[in-house]
Design an enzyme around this catalytic site. Structure first.
Site, PDB file in Angstrom:
ATOM      1  N   ARG A  76     -14.126 -44.849 -51.183  1.00  0.00           N
ATOM      2  CA  ARG A  76     -15.480 -44.884 -50.920  1.00  0.00           C
ATOM      3  C   ARG A  76     -16.159 -44.680 -52.356  1.00  0.00           C
ATOM      4  NH1 ARG A  76     -20.130 -41.672 -48.239  1.00  0.00           N
ATOM      5  NH2 ARG A  76     -21.765 -43.038 -48.579  1.00  0.00           N
ATOM      6  N   HIS A 120     -26.762 -44.783 -53.311  1.00  0.00           N
ATOM      7  CA  HIS A 120     -26.535 -43.487 -53.189  1.00  0.00           C
ATOM      8  C   HIS A 120     -27.391 -42.962 -54.112  1.00  0.00           C
ATOM      9  CE1 HIS A 120     -23.067 -40.501 -51.667  1.00  0.00           C
ATOM     10  NE2 HIS A 120     -24.159 -39.975 -52.134  1.00  0.00           N
ATOM     11  N   GLU A 165     -26.866 -41.757 -46.340  1.00  0.00           N
ATOM     12  CA  GLU A 165     -27.816 -40.855 -46.036  1.00  0.00           C
ATOM     13  C   GLU A 165     -29.247 -40.945 -46.409  1.00  0.00           C
ATOM     14  OE1 GLU A 165     -26.409 -37.070 -47.526  1.00  0.00           O
ATOM     15  OE2 GLU A 165     -24.479 -37.372 -46.700  1.00  0.00           O
ATOM     16  N   ASN A 295     -21.457 -39.039 -41.930  1.00  0.00           N
ATOM     17  CA  ASN A 295     -21.250 -37.761 -42.955  1.00  0.00           C
ATOM     18  C   ASN A 295     -21.613 -36.520 -42.294  1.00  0.00           C
ATOM     19  OD1 ASN A 295     -20.881 -39.928 -44.614  1.00  0.00           O
ATOM     20  ND2 ASN A 295     -22.589 -39.334 -46.029  1.00  0.00           N
ATOM     21  N   TYR A 297     -21.112 -32.213 -41.946  1.00  0.00           N
ATOM     22  CA  TYR A 297     -20.509 -31.136 -42.575  1.00  0.00           C
ATOM     23  C   TYR A 297     -20.756 -30.057 -41.801  1.00  0.00           C
ATOM     24  CZ  TYR A 297     -20.248 -33.635 -46.946  1.00  0.00           C
ATOM     25  OH  TYR A 297     -20.021 -34.490 -48.027  1.00  0.00           O
ATOM     26  N   GLU A 357     -17.852 -39.275 -45.008  1.00  0.00           N
ATOM     27  CA  GLU A 357     -17.720 -38.015 -45.586  1.00  0.00           C
ATOM     28  C   GLU A 357     -17.600 -36.468 -44.903  1.00  0.00           C
ATOM     29  OE1 GLU A 357     -21.385 -36.893 -48.033  1.00  0.00           O
ATOM     30  OE2 GLU A 357     -21.399 -39.029 -48.786  1.00  0.00           O
TER      31      GLU A 357
HETATM   32  O1  IFM Z   1     -22.511 -34.415 -52.592  1.00  0.00           O
HETATM   33  C1  IFM Z   1     -23.082 -34.853 -51.319  1.00  0.00           C
HETATM   34  C2  IFM Z   1     -23.094 -36.167 -51.383  1.00  0.00           C
HETATM   35  O2  IFM Z   1     -23.782 -37.276 -52.333  1.00  0.00           O
HETATM   36  C3  IFM Z   1     -23.734 -36.861 -49.835  1.00  0.00           C
HETATM   37  N1  IFM Z   1     -23.557 -36.056 -48.841  1.00  0.00           N
HETATM   38  C4  IFM Z   1     -23.296 -34.799 -49.024  1.00  0.00           C
HETATM   39  C5  IFM Z   1     -22.623 -34.379 -50.152  1.00  0.00           C
HETATM   40  C6  IFM Z   1     -22.306 -32.760 -50.093  1.00  0.00           C
HETATM   41  O3  IFM Z   1     -23.596 -32.120 -50.374  1.00  0.00           O
END
Ligand code: IFM
Length: 456
Positions: A76, A120, A165, A295, A297, A357
């Site tokens: 990606r 992006h 995002e 995405n 985290y 992500e």
């Molecule tokens: O690096 C970023 C990415 O550009 C978008 N999502 C989160 C990642 C980590 O912060």
């Protein structure tokens, strides 16, 4: 539990243009808002910028070879809008399109499926000068850009994401001032939300026309917002934060319009940008898509007792310090990925999901033998992949998983201080060294990939 994945499940890694390409002012590229922002003193940690980044613009062949050596089935990446349309609209820069054309061919020759993100965060500066995402004309320009790129690559690229995002782009860029263009204006951020969504919705039919057999979606950063205590106050605060971040985007994308509680909250503070929402917009935004990229985290824990003006958004990471990822990014909480995937599928009936992500920042560097033992990243990835497998068992139609990121890169306002890559990058020499996590991921893919070459 031995995780099990559908036979056409894809294993990949992700990057974005500004974070890796460098070559910020060559071959006819126009300036982006990130060029401007990162060249403004005081905006980026250590005064870093993406002028060189990982030098991927020149080293893309080496990078494809690296992906191939890891057995990646999909990659990606994002396209730099100002490389294609230096002024944001109008004249096309042939060299920009040629670059991505070669990249796509190189990936396909290496049996790696290209997953393209159109936006992006690197808006052409020329459009920012006319109001950027706060004006409707930027959404119109985005459609022109999407048309140009899909006309050129649509015969070979079968997976498209309009945006990455949009919440981060709208709020960190326009409300909190931490990202380009660096504004601090909530109403402008809300106008940006609407125009990002509109640009997405308007471009879906254009992408479909140029590549009728493509899968189209967007990548959305989705986190669980959890109340810090069982109190009603914390519950309501968490619900509102979820609304401002998740439902403000998901509800209109899936045909429900903007969430009433969030609109009311902004209206009470005279911030809701009624003036930019025109008849028919919500129908455009709800254009039918084929997948949603997630995405993920960490989670966000919300406390009501922190005054909003002191702590925006009204959140506090609450987990034991030892479990935090580097940089204060919250805790390692794989269950949140499971919860998020289930919520999205069961609440919004999304027909197909990808984890576009997932990753963690750990700064481990080479030891005396030149090896990088990033065991915390391996543990993070392993536990999140297991959470993904549990979601599949619960009936979630998850079709692929992308590690963020293929390689260490420019981490926006944090510059080069955060390393999220599978591959370590020496930012002086641009040498790449696969970390232990890359080798672990290579072995994981070799054991779990069911198809030698993905044609999904
Ligand atoms: O690096 C970023 C990415 O550009 C978008 N999502 C989160 C990642 C980590 O912060």
């Amino acid at each position: 539990m031995t995780p099990s994945f559908p036979s056409d499940f894809l294993w990949g890694a992700a990057t974005s243009a500004y974070q890796i390409e460098g070559a910020w002012n060559v071959d006819g590229k126009g300036d982006s808002i990130w060029d401007t922002f990162s060249h403004t003193p005081g905006k980026i940690r250590n005064g870093d910028n993406g002028d060189t980044a990982c030098g991927h613009y020149y080293r893309w062949r080496e990078d494809i070879a690296l992906m191939q050596s890891l057995g990646l089935q999909a990659y990606r990446f994002s396209i730099s809008w100002p490389r294609i349309l230096p002024a944001g609209r109008g004249a096309v820069n042939a060299a920009g399109l040629d670059f991505y054309d070669r990249l796509v061919d190189g990936l396909l020759e290496a049996n790696i499926l290209p997953f393209v993100t159109l936006y992006h965060w690197d808006l052409p500066q020329a459009l920012q000068d006319e109001g950027g995402w706060t004006v409707r004309a930027t959404a119109e320009a985005f459609v022109e850009y999407a048309a140009q790129v899909s006309r050129r690559l649509g015969d070979r690229v079968k997976h498209w994401m309009t945006f990455n995002e949009p919440a981060v782009s709208a709020f960190l860029g326009h409300e909190r001032g931490m990202h380009a263009p660096g504004w601090q204006d909530t109403r402008a951020a809300l106008r940006a939300v609407h125009h990002h969504l509109l640009a997405h919705g308007w471009s879906v039919p254009v992408l479909r026309e140029n590549c009728p057999d493509a899968q189209i979606g967007l990548a959305f950063d989705c986190f669980p917002f959890q109340p810090a205590s069982p109190s009603a106050a914390d519950y309501h605060a968490a619900r509102l934060e979820d609304g401002r971040h998740n439902r403000l985007f998901l509800d209109p994308l899936y045909g429900r319009g903007y969430p009433a509680d969030v609109v009311e909250d902004y209206q009470m503070r005279a911030l809701w940008p009624e003036e930019v929402i025109q008849p028919g917009d919500l129908a455009s935004i709800a254009a039918q898509t084929d997948f949603l990229g997630i995405n993920y985290y960490t989670r966000v824990i919300v406390r009501a007792d922190i005054p909003e003006e002191e702590n925006l958004p009204r959140t506090n990471f609450y987990a034991p310090q030892s479990e935090w990822m580097e940089g204060g990014w919250g805790d390692n909480y794989p269950d949140g990925l499971y919860q998020t995937l289930c919520r999205l599928h069961f609440e919004y009936q999304i027909p197909r999901l990808y984890i576009t992500e997932n990753g963690a920042s750990y700064s481990d560097g080479p030891d005396e033998h030149g090896e990088i033992h990033d065991s915390r990243r391996i543990a993070y990835l392993q536990t999140h992949i297991q959470a993904a497998a549990r979601a599949i068992q619960s009936g979630v139609p998850l079709a692929g998983y992308f590690v963020w990121s293929l390689m260490d890169n420019f981490e926006w306002a944090l510059g080069y201080t955060m390393r999220l890559g599978l591959v370590w990058v020496n930012f002086d020499t641009l040498e790449r060294i696969p970390k232990a996590s890359a080798l672990w991921y290579r072995d994981w893919i070799a054991q779990h990939a069911r198809i030698p070459q993905a044609s999904a």
